[in-house]
Design an enzyme around this catalytic site. Sequence first.
Site, PDB file in Angstrom:
ATOM      1  N   GLU A 116       0.873  -1.115  -0.010  1.00 26.88           N
ATOM      2  CA  GLU A 116       0.001  -0.077  -0.159  1.00 26.88           C
ATOM      3  C   GLU A 116       0.804   1.297   0.072  1.00 26.88           C
ATOM      4  O   GLU A 116       2.125   1.504   0.451  1.00 26.88           O
ATOM      5  CB  GLU A 116      -0.941  -0.031   1.198  1.00 26.88           C
ATOM      6  CG  GLU A 116      -1.973  -1.216   1.041  1.00 26.88           C
ATOM      7  CD  GLU A 116      -2.977  -1.422   2.179  1.00 26.88           C
ATOM      8  OE1 GLU A 116      -4.159  -1.462   1.981  1.00 26.88           O
ATOM      9  OE2 GLU A 116      -2.307  -0.960   3.464  1.00 26.88           O
ATOM     10  N   CYS A 129       3.330   8.491   1.273  1.00 29.06           N
ATOM     11  CA  CYS A 129       3.941   7.569   2.182  1.00 29.06           C
ATOM     12  C   CYS A 129       4.068   6.307   1.466  1.00 29.06           C
ATOM     13  O   CYS A 129       3.066   5.694   0.899  1.00 29.06           O
ATOM     14  CB  CYS A 129       2.893   7.386   3.438  1.00 29.06           C
ATOM     15  SG  CYS A 129       3.470   6.209   4.565  1.00 29.06           S
ATOM     16  N   CYS A 136       6.542  -6.962   7.443  1.00 28.05           N
ATOM     17  CA  CYS A 136       7.840  -6.499   7.810  1.00 28.05           C
ATOM     18  C   CYS A 136       8.166  -7.511   8.628  1.00 28.05           C
ATOM     19  O   CYS A 136       7.537  -8.423   9.363  1.00 28.05           O
ATOM     20  CB  CYS A 136       7.240  -5.231   8.661  1.00 28.05           C
ATOM     21  SG  CYS A 136       8.845  -4.558   9.509  1.00 28.05           S
ATOM     22  N   CYS A 140       6.664  -5.156  15.826  1.00 31.84           N
ATOM     23  CA  CYS A 140       6.456  -4.407  16.914  1.00 31.84           C
ATOM     24  C   CYS A 140       5.049  -4.491  17.349  1.00 31.84           C
ATOM     25  O   CYS A 140       3.954  -4.726  16.486  1.00 31.84           O
ATOM     26  CB  CYS A 140       6.501  -2.893  16.485  1.00 31.84           C
ATOM     27  SG  CYS A 140       8.231  -2.430  15.852  1.00 31.84           S
ATOM     28  N   CYS A 143       1.897  -2.606  15.946  1.00 30.50           N
ATOM     29  CA  CYS A 143       1.787  -2.151  14.239  1.00 30.50           C
ATOM     30  C   CYS A 143       1.318  -3.499  13.608  1.00 30.50           C
ATOM     31  O   CYS A 143       1.566  -4.507  13.776  1.00 30.50           O
ATOM     32  CB  CYS A 143       3.446  -1.986  13.828  1.00 30.50           C
ATOM     33  SG  CYS A 143       3.448  -1.773  12.347  1.00 30.50           S
ATOM     34  N   GLU A 193      10.500  -2.240   6.971  1.00 32.03           N
ATOM     35  CA  GLU A 193      11.584  -1.561   7.639  1.00 32.03           C
ATOM     36  C   GLU A 193      12.436  -1.117   6.427  1.00 32.03           C
ATOM     37  O   GLU A 193      13.249  -1.812   6.127  1.00 32.03           O
ATOM     38  CB  GLU A 193      12.231  -2.548   8.677  1.00 32.03           C
ATOM     39  CG  GLU A 193      13.451  -1.894   9.135  1.00 32.03           C
ATOM     40  CD  GLU A 193      13.588  -0.450   9.683  1.00 32.03           C
ATOM     41  OE1 GLU A 193      12.642   0.045  10.521  1.00 32.03           O
ATOM     42  OE2 GLU A 193      14.097   0.305   9.132  1.00 32.03           O
ATOM     43  N   SER A 246      11.550   5.754  15.161  1.00 32.69           N
ATOM     44  CA  SER A 246      10.217   5.066  15.770  1.00 32.69           C
ATOM     45  C   SER A 246      10.685   4.909  17.026  1.00 32.69           C
ATOM     46  O   SER A 246      11.077   3.755  17.464  1.00 32.69           O
ATOM     47  CB  SER A 246       9.803   4.210  15.219  1.00 32.69           C
ATOM     48  OG  SER A 246       9.135   4.295  13.855  1.00 32.69           O
ATOM     49  N   PHE A 247      10.374   5.950  18.262  1.00 34.10           N
ATOM     50  CA  PHE A 247      11.229   5.842  19.431  1.00 34.10           C
ATOM     51  C   PHE A 247      10.297   5.046  20.454  1.00 34.10           C
ATOM     52  O   PHE A 247      10.412   4.262  20.990  1.00 34.10           O
ATOM     53  CB  PHE A 247      11.640   7.253  19.918  1.00 34.10           C
ATOM     54  CG  PHE A 247      12.647   7.159  21.021  1.00 34.10           C
ATOM     55  CD1 PHE A 247      13.985   6.704  20.729  1.00 34.10           C
ATOM     56  CD2 PHE A 247      12.343   7.565  22.210  1.00 34.10           C
ATOM     57  CE1 PHE A 247      14.892   6.706  21.507  1.00 34.10           C
ATOM     58  CE2 PHE A 247      13.454   7.708  23.183  1.00 34.10           C
ATOM     59  CZ  PHE A 247      14.808   7.412  22.666  1.00 34.10           C
ATOM     60  N   HIS A 248       9.134   5.660  20.642  1.00 30.09           N
ATOM     61  CA  HIS A 248       8.052   4.990  21.326  1.00 30.09           C
ATOM     62  C   HIS A 248       8.146   4.587  22.689  1.00 30.09           C
ATOM     63  O   HIS A 248       7.090   4.165  23.470  1.00 30.09           O
ATOM     64  CB  HIS A 248       7.624   3.791  20.558  1.00 30.09           C
ATOM     65  CG  HIS A 248       7.168   3.882  19.030  1.00 30.09           C
ATOM     66  ND1 HIS A 248       6.756   5.318  18.593  1.00 30.09           N
ATOM     67  CD2 HIS A 248       7.558   3.198  17.823  1.00 30.09           C
ATOM     68  CE1 HIS A 248       6.614   5.158  17.138  1.00 30.09           C
ATOM     69  NE2 HIS A 248       6.959   4.022  17.086  1.00 30.09           N
ATOM     70  N   CYS A 366      -0.939   5.742   9.951  1.00 30.28           N
ATOM     71  CA  CYS A 366       0.238   5.134  10.259  1.00 30.28           C
ATOM     72  C   CYS A 366      -0.138   3.638  11.104  1.00 30.28           C
ATOM     73  O   CYS A 366      -0.902   3.828  11.977  1.00 30.28           O
ATOM     74  CB  CYS A 366       0.839   5.651  11.460  1.00 30.28           C
ATOM     75  SG  CYS A 366       1.949   7.036  10.716  1.00 30.28           S
TER      76      CYS A 366
HETATM   77  N1  SAH Z   1       9.168   0.425   9.778  1.00 29.53           N
HETATM   78  C1  SAH Z   1       9.426   1.777   9.893  1.00 29.53           C
HETATM   79  C2  SAH Z   1       8.555   2.655   8.987  1.00 29.53           C
HETATM   80  C3  SAH Z   1       7.046   2.218   9.022  1.00 29.53           C
HETATM   81  S1  SAH Z   1       6.163   2.363  10.488  1.00 29.53           S
HETATM   82  C4  SAH Z   1       9.228   2.419  11.249  1.00 29.53           C
HETATM   83  O1  SAH Z   1       9.050   1.392  12.204  1.00 29.53           O
HETATM   84  O2  SAH Z   1       9.708   3.348  11.772  1.00 29.53           O
HETATM   85  C5  SAH Z   1       5.790   4.272  10.379  1.00 29.53           C
HETATM   86  C6  SAH Z   1       5.433   4.794  11.689  1.00 29.53           C
HETATM   87  O3  SAH Z   1       4.415   4.210  12.341  1.00 29.53           O
HETATM   88  C7  SAH Z   1       6.383   4.173  12.860  1.00 29.53           C
HETATM   89  O4  SAH Z   1       6.604   5.303  13.758  1.00 29.53           O
HETATM   90  C8  SAH Z   1       5.648   3.206  13.384  1.00 29.53           C
HETATM   91  O5  SAH Z   1       6.055   3.071  14.778  1.00 29.53           O
HETATM   92  C9  SAH Z   1       4.198   3.995  13.362  1.00 29.53           C
HETATM   93  N2  SAH Z   1       3.037   3.096  13.849  1.00 29.53           N
HETATM   94  C10 SAH Z   1       3.304   1.534  13.650  1.00 29.53           C
HETATM   95  N3  SAH Z   1       1.848   1.328  14.076  1.00 29.53           N
HETATM   96  C11 SAH Z   1       1.186   2.010  14.533  1.00 29.53           C
HETATM   97  C12 SAH Z   1      -0.247   2.380  14.922  1.00 29.53           C
HETATM   98  N4  SAH Z   1      -0.933   1.396  15.054  1.00 29.53           N
HETATM   99  N5  SAH Z   1      -0.396   3.679  15.373  1.00 29.53           N
HETATM  100  C13 SAH Z   1       0.227   4.915  15.273  1.00 29.53           C
HETATM  101  N6  SAH Z   1       1.573   4.556  14.866  1.00 29.53           N
HETATM  102  C14 SAH Z   1       2.043   3.303  14.209  1.00 29.53           C
HETATM  103 FE1  SF4 Z   2       7.870  -3.164  11.253  1.00 27.23          FE
HETATM  104 FE2  SF4 Z   2       7.738  -0.352  11.579  1.00 27.23          FE
HETATM  105 FE3  SF4 Z   2       5.688  -1.887  11.854  1.00 27.23          FE
HETATM  106 FE4  SF4 Z   2       7.771  -2.022  13.525  1.00 27.23          FE
HETATM  107  S1  SF4 Z   2       6.378  -0.370  13.231  1.00 27.23           S
HETATM  108  S2  SF4 Z   2       6.496  -3.840  12.635  1.00 27.23           S
HETATM  109  S3  SF4 Z   2       9.453  -1.859  12.119  1.00 27.23           S
HETATM  110  S4  SF4 Z   2       6.539  -1.351   9.963  1.00 27.23           S
END
Ligand code: SAH
Ligand code: SF4
Length: 390
Positions: A116, A129, A136, A140, A143, A193, A246-248, A366
Amino acid sequence: MTANAPITQDLLTIPRKDGEGSLPNLIGMRREALGEALAGIGIPEKQIKMRVGQIWAWIYQKGVQSFDDMTNLSKDIRANLAQNFALTRPEIVTRQISTDGTRKYLLRINGGHEVEAVYIPESDRGTLCISSQVGCTLTCSFCHTGTQKLVRNLTAAEIIGQVLVARDDLEEWGKPAGDKRLLSNIVLMGMGEPLYNTDNVRDAMLIAMDNEGVALSRRRITLSTSGIVPEIIRAGDEIGCMLAISFHATTDEVRDTLVPINRKHKIAELLDACRNYPRLSNSERITFEYVMLKDVNDSDEDARRLVKLIAGIPAKINLIPFNPWPGAPYERSDWDRIETFADIVNKAGYASPVRTPRGEDIMAACGQLKSATERARKSAAQIAKEIEGL
Ligand code: SAH
Ligand code: SF4
């Protein structure tokens, strides 16, 4: 962890329409590779540079989809190209348009896989985007993409191809330089990723930045990574685009559970790589993405720890309200909690915009991206299970 299927030769070439073998795709080749490909079909050495320039402009400036339309090449050369090469973009399977103007494309790529891409219009820019992988390999826990089983890296053609497809759809070809672009920014924040596919992402982004093509400034391209430290260093040297992390979480304990790659590259190591990222300055800041998860990472202590951890790094903090998906094990933090958190971060001197979820009605936000093939497969498996249970 899910295994990553390698890109095999059959994914790099496009099956011929007559079924007789397959052809290399000129889309996604860097200039050098394109030159070698042309030499391989007998274009004389002294013409190569000029021909590369002409073909490049047709593909990336004018968006043509057929060699026949490359009208400044002789008929013979056009026929020779068509005989030996493909010009293939990902195919749009579905396009959904949200009430807020966000467009989500489901794209079919070579081998029948699907990814997508999401176009987000704003008053001062239009951001595409894009995805870097099917699924992936990382998992995480918040996600949706991370729950997808099927994974393969996208080729450079499939990565830059998402940009071409969006430009087709936005009818944005051949505009004079300096015109306001509908597609002005790229973020690598879709599925996958990007730093597990660095070479192809690099090749595609160097094409996007090439001044005689898509011509986006490297400052308008942002690569988001979960923190693959050795590759961050390479990305800085070889791509030079803007970086988002993606710190979180603000402790290794919590980050280990949310972003499992943290077990390999701890917060301190990740922040060291950020401090050393090239060209860091007030105008080129690192974005720290922080998904707001109720009662998990959203306390005042978290906010204070966050600003302490990143002290000294030119940074902005992007607070992302968690976007739910079916079966997700988290809830979005309450709005007043998000505001209080943002306040603490702001008072410490960091810009901390809260990212408004876009395209929520079409699951385009996201972390919600996950291909339809996977959903279909899952529900088929579920159905089988249900039948078994009868
Ligand atoms: N894999 C890479 C890029 C794709 S994710 C990464 O992890 O950075 C893009 C962003 O969306 C990342 O910051 C990810 O952590 C965030 N993300 C993933 N799932 C999400 C969700 N359910 N709600 C909000 N942000 C989310
Ligand atoms: Fe992959 Fe980014 Fe999703 Fe983590 S947040 S599972 S690295 S796409």
